[in-house]
Every structure is written in structure tokens, then in C-alpha cells.
Design an enzyme around this catalytic site. Structure first.
Site, PDB file in Angstrom:
ATOM      1  N   THR A 148      46.875  42.480  38.074  1.00 13.65           N
ATOM      2  CA  THR A 148      48.070  42.582  38.925  1.00 13.65           C
ATOM      3  C   THR A 148      48.744  41.215  38.885  1.00 13.65           C
ATOM      4  O   THR A 148      48.203  40.263  38.319  1.00 13.65           O
ATOM      5  CB  THR A 148      47.684  42.902  40.389  1.00 13.65           C
ATOM      6  OG1 THR A 148      47.085  41.734  40.980  1.00 13.65           O
ATOM      7  CG2 THR A 148      46.737  44.081  40.500  1.00 13.65           C
ATOM      8  N   ASP A 149      49.907  41.103  39.498  1.00 14.71           N
ATOM      9  CA  ASP A 149      50.604  39.808  39.508  1.00 14.71           C
ATOM     10  C   ASP A 149      49.764  38.746  40.229  1.00 14.71           C
ATOM     11  O   ASP A 149      49.748  37.589  39.841  1.00 14.71           O
ATOM     12  CB  ASP A 149      51.968  39.941  40.198  1.00 14.71           C
ATOM     13  CG  ASP A 149      52.938  40.734  39.330  1.00 14.71           C
ATOM     14  OD1 ASP A 149      52.658  40.874  38.114  1.00 14.71           O
ATOM     15  OD2 ASP A 149      53.956  41.226  39.871  1.00 14.71           O
ATOM     16  N   CYS A 150      49.088  39.174  41.298  1.00 17.13           N
ATOM     17  CA  CYS A 150      48.294  38.195  42.058  1.00 17.13           C
ATOM     18  C   CYS A 150      46.850  38.085  41.569  1.00 17.13           C
ATOM     19  O   CYS A 150      46.165  37.112  41.848  1.00 17.13           O
ATOM     20  CB  CYS A 150      48.334  38.524  43.551  1.00 17.13           C
ATOM     21  SG  CYS A 150      48.128  40.267  43.926  1.00 17.13           S
ATOM     22  N   TYR A 151      46.376  39.096  40.840  1.00 16.95           N
ATOM     23  CA  TYR A 151      45.013  39.070  40.269  1.00 16.95           C
ATOM     24  C   TYR A 151      45.123  39.399  38.772  1.00 16.95           C
ATOM     25  O   TYR A 151      44.855  40.523  38.356  1.00 16.95           O
ATOM     26  CB  TYR A 151      44.110  40.079  40.968  1.00 16.95           C
ATOM     27  CG  TYR A 151      43.807  39.732  42.412  1.00 16.95           C
ATOM     28  CD1 TYR A 151      42.679  38.960  42.723  1.00 16.95           C
ATOM     29  CD2 TYR A 151      44.630  40.158  43.449  1.00 16.95           C
ATOM     30  CE1 TYR A 151      42.411  38.623  44.044  1.00 16.95           C
ATOM     31  CE2 TYR A 151      44.368  39.823  44.762  1.00 16.95           C
ATOM     32  CZ  TYR A 151      43.245  39.054  45.059  1.00 16.95           C
ATOM     33  OH  TYR A 151      42.978  38.723  46.348  1.00 16.95           O
ATOM     34  N   PRO A 152      45.547  38.419  37.954  1.00 23.19           N
ATOM     35  CA  PRO A 152      45.872  38.729  36.552  1.00 23.19           C
ATOM     36  C   PRO A 152      44.664  38.971  35.640  1.00 23.19           C
ATOM     37  O   PRO A 152      44.788  39.664  34.632  1.00 23.19           O
ATOM     38  CB  PRO A 152      46.639  37.486  36.088  1.00 23.19           C
ATOM     39  CG  PRO A 152      46.179  36.383  36.996  1.00 23.19           C
ATOM     40  CD  PRO A 152      45.859  37.015  38.307  1.00 23.19           C
TER      41      PRO A 152
END
Lengths: 134, 397
Positions: free
Chosen positions: B137-141
Site C-alpha cells: 500500500t502507499d503507507c506499507y509498500p
């Protein structure tokens, strides 16, 4: 006298009628406790012989000379004491009283001399504290 | 007659009289209940058996390039963990097993490794292989991660067992003509053996049958450390039929237990495997019973000869929920090594370790005598027999 043995037959000997020759030549009685051929095609036979001490020794030497590896049964089934939880579920399974629960300390004791290597305890032990090298 | 506050004062002064459940049974043979209720402050109990409804919540902390394990996949020594919670929190259950375990394809399966073993190895401080994968994800790449952890490296390791300490339990037999492989162990045909799973007279909930002293927040011995009763257990059934002495004739109450795995020891949390069934975890638990009055004293003094377990056939009646029991036998008989049942002498085996149960009751007694362990009053009491709370079967379409 009686001798319980675990015999390991290399693949080359698996189809030879060795036991029948042996019991005739040395006047032995026998009782097969377990027999199977492993995936490596090694034959494994757990057997109790009875006869005179002299004849038993001769029979054992003959098996050895033909390339059969011999183990005494007592050394084949072991208890890993560190894993045993003393739950006693093996005690009700063992057909010969080789696994005993001390009714004072409630510790499970393995009496290897009584063991006939049937393997029920190995399947029955939740802690996998009973092991075999067969 | 006594309050928990008064008992705790005596514990702190080193004056408390603490005995184990076995010891109170012996004392009761010669001393009147009135005198014992006055003189004894605490009776300790213990149990150590396979309890499948057990597991641990872990928080790994974040990797430099963060990964959202939540909703992804996490394996600990190849055993899958439940990830349907936050980014680096998981739950590892005792019965989880590797995806490639052959299970019962060749019956009976061996089930060599599983969640119970991971929990034992965590408690032992051993290195565990952690493998995680996710979608990014954007916060957990980060999408995948492999590393090794020990219990010391990670943030929290909280044992949370939804159902432990069954008040009473079945004796399993097999009426069929072939050997069966169950969670109650290997059962030989035609009642060749009978397996039970309770510490009987040492078991916590037999000693407080109506849970008058045990409730939410009760401080206990758990896995070698200090734990707490975290809720009533799943399949809780206070409406069960009871003997005249209050003991349930079957299952009955259960407890959810919680505690810090970092305090615990692999001696009291051992991974086990039931051939043909799966893996589990042996859990050690001990609960102190404050002797507040004579009624409680009478309960803790009940011996194995007065406690009965139902005998159930696991070849047909158990798997098909017929509800049939074949009869009942006392824990005294069960612990003797054989029962005489339905005209047959049957050797018995226990899945629960009486020796370790006794050891746990002894350790807990020592902790209290040393002033290291104070008793707690329940924050609230769990539903009782009058609550109509019941254990229901599943409704199927």
C-alpha cells in the site's frame, strides 16, 4: 532361552528363505512380532527366537556372516525422557506392561526389557517421546 | 467467615496457611471441616493437559520499509498465522499446521509440527523463521519479508487461550472393530483401552464447582508464569447436570486464560501431536482457591473417588453427536490404571499429566507462601446455573 532381535536384511537377501533354514539347522522356535520391507527395500524383521543358548549364538553368528544386521530389541524403542510429559496415555495402550505409571510419583516408566516393539506407543504418544530406529 | 483482603494480609506477613488440593483431602480425613475452614487460607490446584483452544498474539514491530502483514500471509517456521488484524499483529493457534503437511492423506497422519510447537519454541527463546507476504500500500509498500525472530526481539507475545481448564471431561472408548485415532488418543477396538483427560481432584474447576471464587480477573499460574482469567471459556455450560456434591457430570464450565508468554516456560507449555488428528499444546494452569467459608472448604476436599466422568464411544456416538453416554466411572478408578466397565476390565490412560498437575499446585503454594502471589476477588462473576446460559449445537440448513 529366548532372544528378541531386530533383523535388517539388505535388499539382496530379502527374497532368501533364511529364517526357515535357520530354525531347522539350529532347532529353534520363533515368533514374528513385526515384519516389513522399507522404502529402501531393506527387510526388517522383529522376531523372538527360543532354543538352547549355544544354538541361539550359532544362529546369530550365521545371520551376521550372511550380511544381516542385528539389533537387540531393547535398544530399538527408546523414551526421550525430556519430551515425556508423564501423561500416561501410552500405559493403557502397551499390550505387555512395558510402560508403567508409578502410582506414587505418577511418573511414566519405560521397562525396555518387556518391550516387544509393537510400536503402539510411538503412534499413541502425543509428546512423541517414544521413538524407534526401525 | 474470611475475606480475600484478610487472607492477603496474612500472605504478606508470611502467615498464610496454604495447602494443595491433595493435601486438603488428606487433612479432611482426620480434621473437622469447621476447624479446617478456619485454619486454612488457600488451597492450590493444578492441571497440565492438551488444550487445543490455545494460542498467542504476537506483535513483531515494523520493518524499516514497512509491510502490512494484516490481510497478507505470515508463516512462523512454515506454520501459518492468522493475519486478519493490524499490520504487524498476528495470532498463532495451537492446531495450525504447515500448508504442505500431508494431514490424513495417509491415515493416520503424523502431524509432525504445528502451532503448539511454535509456541513452545517461542517460550524456550528459540529462533523462529518468519516469512511474510502482502499486496503493498502507499503507507506499507513492502510486499515480502524473511527474517528470524526470538521472543526477546518482538514487542508483545500474549498467550490468549479461548478455552482451557474444562471442569470435567469425557472418558473415550471405541466400541468398533478397528483402531481409531482421535483427539483423545489412539483407541483400540472393542474397548481395548479407555482414555481420560482431567487432573480430577487436583483440577481447578472441580474444586470450585459454581465458580464462587473464580471469575474475570482471577490471578493464576499459567504456563510457568503469572496469568489471569480473561473471560468465561468458549462452550461454557453452567446448566450442566450435577452430582449431589455440585460437580458437573460432564463438561460444564471452561475458562479463557491470558498471560505474558515472555514470563512462561516450555516446561509448562509443550507442543504435542495426536496421531491422525493434529497438533495441540499442553498447557499448565493452576488456580488458588481462597477458603472463605466451610462450603468452599467442603468443595475443595472432594476426592477422586467422589468425582465421576462420563464414558463416551468415539467410534460412533461422539462423531455423530448422539449425546449418548455409556455410563460413568470415578476418577479414583480411572487413576488406578483400570476400570471395570460393561463387564470388562479396561486399562486406562490419561492425556493430562497428574504428576505435572501436582507440581503446579506445589509451585503455586510456594509462591503464595513466599508472599510473591496475592489472591484476587473476581471483577465480576461468570454466568451461573440460574442464568440459563447453555452450550448450543450448530444450526444447520
Amino acid at each position: 532361552m529366548e532372544k528378541k532381535l531386530v533383523l535388517h536384511f539388505p535388499p539382496i537377501l530379502v527374497d532368501k528363505p533364511m529364517i526357515s533354514t535357520l530354525i531347522r539347522d539350529y532347532d529353534l522356535d520363533f515368533n514374528i512380532l513385526k515384519a516389513f520391507v522399507s522404502p529402501e527395500e531393506e527387510g526388517v524383521l522383529v522376531i523372538a527366537f527360543s532354543g538352547t543358548e549355544e544354538n541361539l549364538d550359532k544362529a546369530v553368528n550365521e545371520l551376521k556372516s550372511k550380511g544381516v544386521t542385528i539389533q537387540l530389541i531393547e535398544s530399538d524403542i527408546r523414551m526421550i525422557r525430556d519430551r515425556c510429559t508423564d501423561c500416561s496415555v501410552c500405559v493403557g495402550l502397551c499390550p505387555v506392561g512395558a510402560l508403567i505409571l508409578d502410582r506414587e510419583t505418577y511418573e511414566v516408566i519405560f521397562d525396555a526389557k518387556r518391550c516387544i516393539a509393537c510400536g503402539l506407543c510411538i503412534k499413541g504418544c502425543p509428546a512423541k517421546a517414544m521413538v524407534s530406529s526401525i | 467467615m474470611k475475606t480475600i483482603g484478610e487472607i492477603n494480609e496474612r500472605i504478606q506477613k508470611g502467615e498464610a496457611v496454604v495447602v494443595t488440593a491433595e493435601e486438603i483431602i488428606e487433612l479432611r480425613k482426620t480434621v473437622s471441616p469447621k476447624k479446617l475452614a478456619k485454619e486454612v487460607d488457600v488451597v492450590t490446584t493444578g492441571t497440565f493437559g492438551p488444550m487445543c483452544s490455545s494460542g498467542v498474539f504476537l506483535n513483531f514491530g515494523h520493518s524499516r520499509r514497512k509491510i502490512k502483514m494484516g490481510g497478507g500471509k505470515v508463516y512462523l517456521n512454515n506454520v501459518p498465522a492468522y493475519t486478519g488484524i493490524a499490520a504487524v499483529d498476528v495470532y498463532v493457534g495451537a492446531t495450525a499446521m504447515p500448508d504442505d503437511d500431508p494431514k490424513n492423506t495417509k491415515h493416520p497422519g503424523e502431524f509432525k509440527y504445528g502451532g503448539g510447537y511454535v509456541i513452545e519454541e517461542l517460550a524456550a527463546g528459540k529462533e523462529i523463521h518468519l516469512e511474510a507476504s502482502s499486496y503493498g500500500t502507499d503507507c506499507y509498500p513492502n510486499k515480502s519479508l524473511k527474517t528470524k525472530i526470538t521472543i526477546k526481539d518482538i514487542n508483545e507475545a500474549t498467550l490468549y487461550n479461548p478455552r482451557n481448564c474444562y471442569q470435567n471431561y469425557n472418558v473415550a472408548v471405541n466400541l468398533s472393530d478397528k483402531t481409531i485415532y482421535t483427539y483423545m488418543g489412539v483407541l483400540k477396538p472393542r474397548m481395548g483401552n479407555a482414555n481420560y483427560s482431567s487432573a480430577g481432584q487436583l483440577s481447578p474447576l472441580f474444586k470450585d464447582p459454581y465458580l464462587q471464587t473464580i471469575g474475570f480477573g482471577t490471578r493464576i499460574f499459567l504456563g510457568g508464569g503469572i496469568g489471569y482469567v480473561g473471560w468465561w471459556g468458549t462452550q461454557y455450560n453452567p446448566s450442566v447436570k450435577r452430582q449431589a456434591n455440585g460437580a458437573p457430570v460432564s463438561g460444564g464450565a471452561t475458562l479463557a486464560l491470558i498471560g505474558d508468554l515472555k514470563q512462561m516456560s516450555p516446561k509448562f507449555l509443550q507442543g504435542v501431536s495426536l496421531t491422525g488428528y493434529g497438533t495441540s499444546l499442553m498447557v499448565g494452569a493452576g488456580i488458588p482457591i481462597p477458603i472463605l467459608n466451610e462450603e468452599i472448604l467442603n468443595w475443595v476436599s472432594i476426592s477422586d473417588d467422589e468425582l465421576y466422568a462420563p464414558v463416551v464411544d468415539y467410534s460412533y456416538d461422539y462423531p455423530n453427536s448422539t449425546g449418548k453416554t455409556l455410563g460413568s466411572v470415578s476418577y479414583g478408578e480411572l487413576r488406578s490404571g483400570k476400570i471395570n466397565f460393561m463387564g470388562k476390565e479396561i486399562p486406562t490412560g490419561s492425556l493430562s499429566s497428574y504428576k505435572t498437575a501436582r507440581e503446579i499446585a506445589g509451585i503455586l503454594k510456594q509462591w503464595i507462601k513466599d508472599g510473591k502471589f496475592l489472591l484476587t476477588a473476581p471483577v465480576f462473576h461468570f454466568p451461573g446455573p440460574d442464568s440459563k446460559y447453555q452450550f448450543k449445537p450448530l444450526k444447520e440448513e
